[in-house]
Design a protein around this motif. Structure first.
Motif, PDB file in Angstrom:
ATOM      1  N   ALA A 288      -7.731  -8.993 -23.642  1.00 25.53           N
ATOM      2  CA  ALA A 288      -8.086  -9.604 -23.994  1.00 25.53           C
ATOM      3  C   ALA A 288      -8.670  -9.199 -24.963  1.00 25.53           C
ATOM      4  O   ALA A 288      -9.331  -7.576 -24.407  1.00 25.53           O
ATOM      5  CB  ALA A 288      -9.088 -10.351 -23.726  1.00 25.53           C
ATOM      6  N   VAL A 289      -9.087  -8.928 -26.659  1.00 23.08           N
ATOM      7  CA  VAL A 289      -9.974  -7.969 -27.825  1.00 23.08           C
ATOM      8  C   VAL A 289     -11.236  -9.040 -27.863  1.00 23.08           C
ATOM      9  O   VAL A 289     -10.329  -9.758 -28.681  1.00 23.08           O
ATOM     10  CB  VAL A 289      -9.211  -7.086 -28.853  1.00 23.08           C
ATOM     11  N   GLN A 290     -12.034  -8.550 -27.679  1.00 25.26           N
ATOM     12  CA  GLN A 290     -13.051  -9.685 -27.632  1.00 25.26           C
ATOM     13  C   GLN A 290     -12.929  -9.822 -29.347  1.00 25.26           C
ATOM     14  O   GLN A 290     -14.109  -8.622 -30.045  1.00 25.26           O
ATOM     15  CB  GLN A 290     -14.043  -8.736 -27.094  1.00 25.26           C
ATOM     16  N   ASN A 291     -13.344 -10.141 -30.018  1.00 24.24           N
ATOM     17  CA  ASN A 291     -14.162 -10.380 -31.121  1.00 24.24           C
ATOM     18  C   ASN A 291     -14.707 -11.804 -31.737  1.00 24.24           C
ATOM     19  O   ASN A 291     -14.140 -12.839 -32.384  1.00 24.24           O
ATOM     20  CB  ASN A 291     -12.878 -10.793 -32.653  1.00 24.24           C
ATOM     21  N   LEU A 292     -16.056 -11.974 -31.375  1.00 22.06           N
ATOM     22  CA  LEU A 292     -16.998 -12.811 -31.406  1.00 22.06           C
ATOM     23  C   LEU A 292     -16.805 -13.785 -32.842  1.00 22.06           C
ATOM     24  O   LEU A 292     -17.616 -14.688 -33.039  1.00 22.06           O
ATOM     25  CB  LEU A 292     -18.071 -13.235 -30.730  1.00 22.06           C
ATOM     26  N   ASP A 293     -16.669 -12.937 -33.403  1.00 20.91           N
ATOM     27  CA  ASP A 293     -16.650 -12.894 -35.212  1.00 20.91           C
ATOM     28  C   ASP A 293     -15.825 -13.763 -35.502  1.00 20.91           C
ATOM     29  O   ASP A 293     -15.841 -14.383 -37.172  1.00 20.91           O
ATOM     30  CB  ASP A 293     -17.668 -12.030 -36.030  1.00 20.91           C
ATOM     31  N   GLU A 294     -14.563 -13.418 -35.050  1.00 25.17           N
ATOM     32  CA  GLU A 294     -13.452 -14.063 -35.059  1.00 25.17           C
ATOM     33  C   GLU A 294     -13.148 -15.378 -34.877  1.00 25.17           C
ATOM     34  O   GLU A 294     -13.767 -15.923 -33.699  1.00 25.17           O
ATOM     35  CB  GLU A 294     -12.116 -13.270 -35.488  1.00 25.17           C
ATOM     36  N   ASP A 296     -10.016 -18.002 -33.049  1.00 30.58           N
ATOM     37  CA  ASP A 296      -8.603 -18.682 -32.839  1.00 30.58           C
ATOM     38  C   ASP A 296      -9.409 -19.781 -31.881  1.00 30.58           C
ATOM     39  O   ASP A 296     -10.343 -20.350 -30.939  1.00 30.58           O
ATOM     40  CB  ASP A 296      -8.249 -17.574 -32.393  1.00 30.58           C
ATOM     41  N   TYR A 297      -7.990 -20.153 -31.113  1.00 32.27           N
ATOM     42  CA  TYR A 297      -7.523 -21.404 -30.122  1.00 32.27           C
ATOM     43  C   TYR A 297      -8.318 -20.549 -28.909  1.00 32.27           C
ATOM     44  O   TYR A 297      -9.111 -21.820 -27.992  1.00 32.27           O
ATOM     45  CB  TYR A 297      -6.348 -21.439 -30.103  1.00 32.27           C
ATOM     46  N   PHE A 298      -8.236 -19.284 -28.229  1.00 34.51           N
ATOM     47  CA  PHE A 298      -9.027 -18.931 -27.565  1.00 34.51           C
ATOM     48  C   PHE A 298     -10.221 -17.733 -27.395  1.00 34.51           C
ATOM     49  O   PHE A 298     -10.681 -16.959 -26.426  1.00 34.51           O
ATOM     50  CB  PHE A 298      -7.546 -17.755 -26.647  1.00 34.51           C
ATOM     51  N   ASN A 299     -10.956 -18.128 -28.307  1.00 35.77           N
ATOM     52  CA  ASN A 299     -11.941 -17.087 -28.897  1.00 35.77           C
ATOM     53  C   ASN A 299     -13.440 -17.205 -28.392  1.00 35.77           C
ATOM     54  O   ASN A 299     -14.046 -16.520 -27.027  1.00 35.77           O
ATOM     55  CB  ASN A 299     -12.841 -17.338 -30.223  1.00 35.77           C
ATOM     56  N   ASP A 300     -13.240 -18.398 -27.536  1.00 40.98           N
ATOM     57  CA  ASP A 300     -14.469 -18.846 -26.405  1.00 40.98           C
ATOM     58  C   ASP A 300     -14.115 -18.575 -25.403  1.00 40.98           C
ATOM     59  O   ASP A 300     -14.887 -18.516 -24.375  1.00 40.98           O
ATOM     60  CB  ASP A 300     -15.002 -20.523 -27.435  1.00 40.98           C
ATOM     61  N   ILE A 301     -13.248 -19.198 -24.654  1.00 48.05           N
ATOM     62  CA  ILE A 301     -12.645 -18.773 -23.252  1.00 48.05           C
ATOM     63  C   ILE A 301     -12.395 -17.871 -23.373  1.00 48.05           C
ATOM     64  O   ILE A 301     -12.899 -16.590 -21.273  1.00 48.05           O
ATOM     65  CB  ILE A 301     -10.941 -19.470 -23.155  1.00 48.05           C
ATOM     66  N   ARG A 302     -12.063 -16.610 -23.889  1.00 51.27           N
ATOM     67  CA  ARG A 302     -12.456 -15.116 -23.775  1.00 51.27           C
ATOM     68  C   ARG A 302     -14.108 -15.212 -23.019  1.00 51.27           C
ATOM     69  O   ARG A 302     -14.232 -14.104 -22.610  1.00 51.27           O
ATOM     70  CB  ARG A 302     -12.039 -14.188 -24.740  1.00 51.27           C
ATOM     71  N   ALA A 303     -15.001 -15.432 -24.348  1.00 51.74           N
ATOM     72  CA  ALA A 303     -16.297 -15.089 -24.063  1.00 51.74           C
ATOM     73  C   ALA A 303     -16.977 -15.680 -22.125  1.00 51.74           C
ATOM     74  O   ALA A 303     -17.117 -15.152 -21.199  1.00 51.74           O
ATOM     75  CB  ALA A 303     -17.314 -16.089 -25.045  1.00 51.74           C
TER      76      ALA A 303
END
Length: 353
Positions: A288-294, A296-303
């Motif tokens: 995973a490459v965290q980018n909280l400003d981007e 997509d479907y998976f951004n929240d689950i990455r956090a």
């Protein structure tokens, strides 16, 4: 209702509802576990058409089934958009949708084993002592179970199987995303490809199957590869990535480095550099490459997953592009590309020159 600090009443109601949803959110995961354990998605799938509650009951085939409990579970799962429901002549009909298809147990591409892993008490219990880890340091998993996660797997064969199956199911999903988005890159590869921490060998076996001109090595700890199946074109090698990695033209690592702190990651990356047998060899990291400003479907689950890393490993974390760039440079890789794929992770290509 008397809200503190005279805040906007509508906003406070929304806040209350949101906190209540989080408080009871664990039941969402347990409802999925119940669904997998009862094989409800498979029963509907095998039926071949929208299925009544009575037909689901027959599929479960228990002499003492709690019909009321099952009906309430199905209503909840419909509410969560896990199944679709429509009116029938005598009973309502349930059918699979884009969510419940991922809960099928009899398919290669499924999240059912991950449901069973993530809702396993061994995995869930460390969250109860997260505050102690924040106040006093140490790993939540170690505090609860008396061993680090990978050591615990080695000592507990039953949980090790659950863990490996959970990892293997995500490997299959990510492998399909890699092969669909990265396929042109495999054509130009030559020689041997080593999957470091490859678990059951799913990833490298699928690569070799699709590109038989490559030779595959699945490299992992002895207790991990002891349960790995035989694949054509793949050999299993036991070892420790902190000591040495088998030589190859291409080295893969999928979802490995996020388990470790920066210093350990640099050690592993340096060993990968030593193991590359040619100067134009390539290190391919799938993380995973965290980018909280981007968005997509998976951004929240990455956090969310970053918090899971904190509770399970002493130094594990999800990382941003700048953090990956720093680790790669410290490990001897000064050029890299990030390639997005239709998955939770991205592909990070790293080059020696």
């Amino acid at each position: 209702m008397n809200y503190q600090n005279g805040g906007d009443s509508e906003a406070m109601l929304r806040g209350q509802a949101q906190i209540l949803q989080y408080i009871f959110g664990a039941l969402d995961a347990m409802a999925l576990r119940c669904c997998v354990e009862l094989r409800i998605a498979d029963i509907i799938n095998h039926h071949g058409s929208p299925t009544t509650l009575s037909e689901i009951i027959n599929g479960i085939n228990s002499p003492s089934i709690n019909v009321d409990g099952l009906e309430r579970l199905m209503k909840f799962l419909v509410r969560r958009n896990i199944f679709d429901e429509k009116n029938g002549e005598k009973e309502n009909l349930y059918s699979l949708n884009h969510c419940s298809t991922w809960l099928l147990c009899g398919t290669d591409v499924t999240l059912a084993p991950l449901v069973m892993l993530r809702t396993n008490p061994i995995i869930m219990t460390p969250a109860y002592v997260m505050s102690h880890s924040i106040k006093e340091g140490g790993t939540s998993f170690m505090r609860v179970h008396g061993a680090e996660l990978f050591d615990f797997c080695q000592l507990n064969s039953e949980f090790n199987k659950v863990f490996n199956e959970g990892m293997a199911c995500t490997a299959r999903i990510t492998t399909k995303a890699i092969l669909s988005s990265y396929k042109n890159e495999f054509v130009g590869l030559k020689g041997c490809i080593v999957d470091v921490g490859g678990g059951n060998g799913i990833l490298v076996s699928e690569i070799v199957k699709a590109y038989p001109h490559l030779k595959g090595v699945n490299f992992d700890l002895k207790h991990v590869i002891s349960t790995a199946p035989v694949y054509n074109g793949v050999i299993h090698i036991a070892g420790d990535m902190f000591k040495a990695i088998p030589c190859a033209e291409t080295i893969f690592m999928k979802w490995i480095l996020h388990d470790w702190g920066d210093d350990d990651c640099v050690k592993i990356i340096k060993n990968c550099r030593k193991a590359l047998s040619i100067e134009n060899g390539k290190l391919v990291i799938v993380e995973a490459v965290q980018n909280l400003d981007e968005h997509d479907y998976f951004n929240d689950i990455r956090a969310t997953f970053d918090l899971a890393m904190f509770s399970h490993f002493s130094s594990g974390r999800e990382r941003s592009e700048s953090q990956w760039k720093k680790l790669l440079a410290q490990g001897g890789f000064f050029r890299y590309n990030i390639i997005k794929i239709p998955a939770f992770q991205s592909i990070i290509e790293a080059f020696l020159k």
